[in-house]
Design a protein around this motif. Structure first.
Motif, PDB file in Angstrom:
ATOM      1  N   SER A  38       0.833  -1.208   0.000  1.00 50.17           N
ATOM      2  CA  SER A  38       0.000   0.000   0.000  1.00 50.17           C
ATOM      3  C   SER A  38       0.864   1.253   0.000  1.00 50.17           C
ATOM      4  O   SER A  38       0.502   2.253  -0.638  1.00 50.17           O
ATOM      5  N   GLY A  39       2.007   1.229   0.667  1.00 48.45           N
ATOM      6  CA  GLY A  39       2.919   2.372   0.624  1.00 48.45           C
ATOM      7  C   GLY A  39       3.436   2.607  -0.791  1.00 48.45           C
ATOM      8  O   GLY A  39       3.496   3.746  -1.264  1.00 48.45           O
ATOM      9  N   ALA A  40       3.790   1.529  -1.482  1.00 45.37           N
ATOM     10  CA  ALA A  40       4.262   1.660  -2.863  1.00 45.37           C
ATOM     11  C   ALA A  40       3.147   2.181  -3.763  1.00 45.37           C
ATOM     12  O   ALA A  40       3.372   3.063  -4.602  1.00 45.37           O
ATOM     13  N   ALA A  41       1.928   1.668  -3.596  1.00 41.08           N
ATOM     14  CA  ALA A  41       0.805   2.123  -4.419  1.00 41.08           C
ATOM     15  C   ALA A  41       0.502   3.602  -4.172  1.00 41.08           C
ATOM     16  O   ALA A  41       0.263   4.363  -5.127  1.00 41.08           O
ATOM     17  N   LEU A  42       0.531   4.032  -2.920  1.00 43.44           N
ATOM     18  CA  LEU A  42       0.280   5.443  -2.618  1.00 43.44           C
ATOM     19  C   LEU A  42       1.363   6.344  -3.214  1.00 43.44           C
ATOM     20  O   LEU A  42       1.067   7.425  -3.729  1.00 43.44           O
ATOM     21  N   ASN A  43       2.614   5.913  -3.143  1.00 42.83           N
ATOM     22  CA  ASN A  43       3.697   6.721  -3.705  1.00 42.83           C
ATOM     23  C   ASN A  43       3.615   6.820  -5.224  1.00 42.83           C
ATOM     24  O   ASN A  43       3.838   7.895  -5.785  1.00 42.83           O
ATOM     25  N   VAL A  44       3.299   5.726  -5.890  1.00 45.04           N
ATOM     26  CA  VAL A  44       3.154   5.765  -7.350  1.00 45.04           C
ATOM     27  C   VAL A  44       1.980   6.666  -7.727  1.00 45.04           C
ATOM     28  O   VAL A  44       2.076   7.485  -8.657  1.00 45.04           O
ATOM     29  N   THR A  45       0.865   6.531  -7.007  1.00 42.53           N
ATOM     30  CA  THR A  45      -0.304   7.379  -7.264  1.00 42.53           C
ATOM     31  C   THR A  45       0.036   8.852  -7.065  1.00 42.53           C
ATOM     32  O   THR A  45      -0.307   9.707  -7.904  1.00 42.53           O
ATOM     33  N   ALA A  46       0.714   9.168  -5.964  1.00 49.01           N
ATOM     34  CA  ALA A  46       1.087  10.563  -5.699  1.00 49.01           C
ATOM     35  C   ALA A  46       2.046  11.088  -6.756  1.00 49.01           C
ATOM     36  O   ALA A  46       1.959  12.248  -7.162  1.00 49.01           O
TER      37      ALA A  46
END
Length: 185
Positions: A38-46
Motif C-alpha cells: 500500500s505504501g508503494a501504491a500510494l507513492n506511485v499514485t502521488a
C-alpha cells in the motif's frame, strides 16, 4: 507545546503499532506485505497525480536517482529496519524499541564525530550521556520476581494453586447446577 504534542503522537502511535502487531490474527509477514504494497501504491499514485513544484525537475522519472547502488542500499536498509521494528514489537515491547532507537542515534553520533568530522556540541554530548544513563537505569531496574528467585517460585505456585482452586470452584458450581435436573429425572 508543539514538542509535547509531537511526543504524545509518537507515544500513542508506538503503543498502537505494538498492539496491532501483537493482537491481530493476521501473520506478521502478511501485515508487512500489505503495509509495503500500500505504501508503494500510494507513492506511485502521488507521483502521477501530484505535480512537481520545481519546474527544473519536472522531467524526472519515478526511478530517477536510483541508478546508484548506494541509493538502492538505502532503500533496502530502510525496508530491513521496518521489518526489524515489527519483530521487536512481536518479541519485545515498545519501550525496548525506543531504547534501541536511542542507542542507534548515540552510536551514529559517535561514529559521525570520529569518522565524518562532525563537530559535537555540548548539547550532543549531554544527550549521549542522558541516553546512556537511561539505558543503564532501565537495564538495572530488576523486576520484583527477578530479585528473589524463591519469591518468584512461590508466586508461581500461588497463582497456579489459585487457578486450580478456581477451576474446582467452577466445576463444583456446574455440578450444583446439574443436581436439580438430575433429581427431576
Amino acid at each position: 507545546g508543539l514538542m509535547a504534542f509531537s511526543v504524545g503522537i509518537t507515544a500513542v502511535c508506538t503503543v498502537r503499532n505494538e498492539y496491532i502487531v501483537k493482537h491481530y490474527r493476521i501473520a506478521l509477514n502478511l501485515q508487512n506485505s500489505v503495509l509495503y504494497a500500500s505504501g508503494a501504491a500510494l507513492n506511485v499514485t502521488a507521483f502521477f497525480l501530484v505535480s512537481n513544484p520545481s519546474s527544473a525537475q519536472a522531467g524526472l522519472g519515478f526511478f530517477d536517482g536510483y541508478d546508484s547502488p548506494l541509493a538502492v542500499a538505502v532503500v533496502a536498509c530502510n525496508t530491513l529496519i521496518g521489518i526489524a521494528i515489527n519483530l521487536v514489537y512481536v518479541y519485545a515491547d515498545a519501550v525496548l524499541k525506543c531504547i534501541a532507537t536511542d542507542c542507534t542515534a548515540v552510536v551514529l553520533c559517535i561514529i559521525s564525530a570520529i569518522f565524518f568530522n562532525l563537530r559535537p556540541s555540548l548539547t550532543l554530548w549531554c544527550g549521549v550521556c542522558v541516553v546512556c544513563y537511561a539505558v543503564y537505569s532501565y537495564s538495572m531496574a530488576a523486576r520484583p520476581t527477578e530479585r528473589d528467585p524463591e519469591a518468584s517460585r512461590a508466586l508461581v505456585r500461588e497463582v497456579s494453586m489459585q487457578g486450580s482452586i478456581q477451576d474446582e470452584m467452577e466445576l463444583e458450581s456446574a455440578r450444583e447446577a446439574q443436581r436439580p435436573m438430575l433429581q427431576r429425572t
